[in-house]
Design a protein around this motif. Structure first.
Motif, short mmCIF file in Angstrom:
data_model
loop_
_atom_site.label_atom_id
_atom_site.label_comp_id
_atom_site.label_asym_id
_atom_site.label_seq_id
_atom_site.Cartn_x
_atom_site.Cartn_y
_atom_site.Cartn_z
N ASP A 112 -1.20 1.72 -10.84
CA ASP A 112 -1.84 0.60 -10.25
C ASP A 112 -1.96 0.46 -8.66
OD1 ASP A 112 -3.15 0.57 -12.77
OD2 ASP A 112 -1.93 -1.40 -13.34
N ALA A 113 -0.71 0.29 -8.56
CA ALA A 113 -0.75 0.05 -6.36
C ALA A 113 -1.39 1.45 -6.40
CB ALA A 113 0.02 -0.09 -6.49
N CYS A 114 -1.05 2.53 -6.81
CA CYS A 114 -1.23 3.83 -5.77
C CYS A 114 -2.65 3.62 -6.28
CB CYS A 114 -0.52 4.61 -7.00
SG CYS A 114 -1.43 6.60 -5.91
N LEU A 115 -3.68 3.33 -6.92
CA LEU A 115 -5.34 3.46 -7.03
C LEU A 115 -5.83 2.98 -6.38
CD1 LEU A 115 -5.57 3.74 -11.12
CD2 LEU A 115 -5.95 5.53 -9.25
N GLY A 116 -5.14 1.24 -6.15
CA GLY A 116 -5.32 0.20 -5.00
C GLY A 116 -5.56 0.86 -3.38
N GLN A 117 -4.06 1.19 -3.24
CA GLN A 117 -3.93 1.85 -2.00
C GLN A 117 -4.93 2.27 -1.71
OE1 GLN A 117 -1.43 4.66 -1.13
NE2 GLN A 117 0.00 3.18 1.38
N MET A 118 -5.13 3.92 -2.64
CA MET A 118 -6.80 4.46 -2.61
C MET A 118 -7.68 3.32 -2.12
SD MET A 118 -8.24 6.94 -5.59
CE MET A 118 -6.48 7.70 -6.03
#
Length: 317
Positions: free
Chosen positions: A97-103
């Motif tokens: 979720d942090a990865c998708l949020g950063q994206m």
């Protein structure tokens, strides 16, 4: 270190490699990247503070500049602290979720910045081609609405990207992202499902933002130059063009690196991964670094206010 397997699975986290192929130089790379991030933060915070304090700068052009400064802070801060953590501590682990949020943050605010440049082009067009109506057309309320529209457009365009990945592409064949941040295509390349919809949507958004915004900005400047050439004296022409110089430099600083990085990512098969990753990081760092410098140097009211502050500090010391 996590154990990664070449089977499709639902990951709880990914592993960012930093700059692939240059892992042995991460400590040394942290020096220029950390320095550039510090310059970007100090420069954009300074612009925000100067415009906030100096009431004579409470005009549409400088409000848009503050929006650019805030966006640049988001863009650089969404990637650089994590990158420095990878360089210094090997902290490459990032939750799904942090990865998708950063994206989402990266691509959304890059889209918002493009919208602000378009609004700034409209502001310069009205100021030069119809100066008597500028204060009536570009009121503070209208400037705020243009900023909100740019933000809403960014959320509307980019919001579906992480949602499509989360809902339609839950399985991944690898959990290692050969990049320093969660770039959309780098994440999609690891998925097991059919990613054609994501690829087509990403290309469509890139076309809408990069091409259409660029064409609209270019059209506004064609009309501006036509109006400038109609001025009576060369001095008036130079003075009027000078007011657009900072904006034109900022546009080139933003669009050229992002266009080069996008073309290399999609078509530059022979470009080494370290070069591609470095370019991708630079396009998120170059505008936040250079925008404050360009506007501070080329914009007389900001330059004079900064010099005044420096003189006051010297007297105090």
């Amino acid at each position: 270190m996590l154990n990664f397997h070449n089977v499709c699975s639902v990951p709880s986290s990914f592993w960012l490699t930093g700059i692939p192929g240059l892992e042995s130089l991460h400590i040394w790379l942290s020096i220029p990247f950390g320095s550039m991030y510090l310059v970007a933060v100090v420069g954009n915070v300074t612009i925000l503070a100067v415009v906030r304090v100096e009431r004579s700068l409470h005009q549409p052009m400088y409000f848009f500049l503050c929006m650019l400064a805030a966006i640049d802070l988001v863009l650089s801060t969404s990637t650089m602290p994590k990158l420095l953590g990878i360089f210094w501590f090997g902290a490459g682990d990032i939750g799904l979720d942090a990865c998708l949020g950063q994206m989402f943050l990266i691509h959304c605010f890059a889209t918002v910045e493009s919208g602000i440049f378009l609004a700034m082009a409209f502001d310069r067009y009205v100021a030069i081609c119809n100066p008597l109506r500028h204060s009536m057309v570009l009121t503070h309320a209208v400037v705020g609405r243009l900023g909100l529209v740019s933000l809403f457009r960014g959320v509307l365009y980019i919001g579906p990207l992480p949602l499509m990945i989360r809902l339609w592409l839950p399985l991944y064949k690898a959990h290692v992202i050969s990049h320093s941040y969660c770039e959309h295509m780098a994440v999609v390349a690891l998925t097991c499902g059919d990613s054609r919809v994501n690829n087509i949507y990403g290309l469509s958004i890139g076309f809408l933002v990069l091409i259409l915004d660029s064409v609209a900005i270019a059209a506004s400047y064609v009309m501006i130059f036509r109006a400038v050439m109609g001025l009576a004296t060369p001095e008036a022409r130079l003075k009027t063009l000078g007011t657009c110089g900072s904006h034109m430099c900022a546009i080139l600083i933003f669009y050229v690196p992002i266009a080069v990085s996008s073309l290399i990512h999609r078509f530059g098969r022979c470009v080494p991964p370290p070069v591609h990753t470095l370019l991708a990081n630079f396009y998120l760092l170059i505008p936040p670094i250079l925008n404050p410098i360009v506007y501070a140097v080329r914009t007389k009211p900001i330059r004079e206010r900064l010099l005044q502050i420096l003189r006051i500090e010297r007297k105090i010391s």
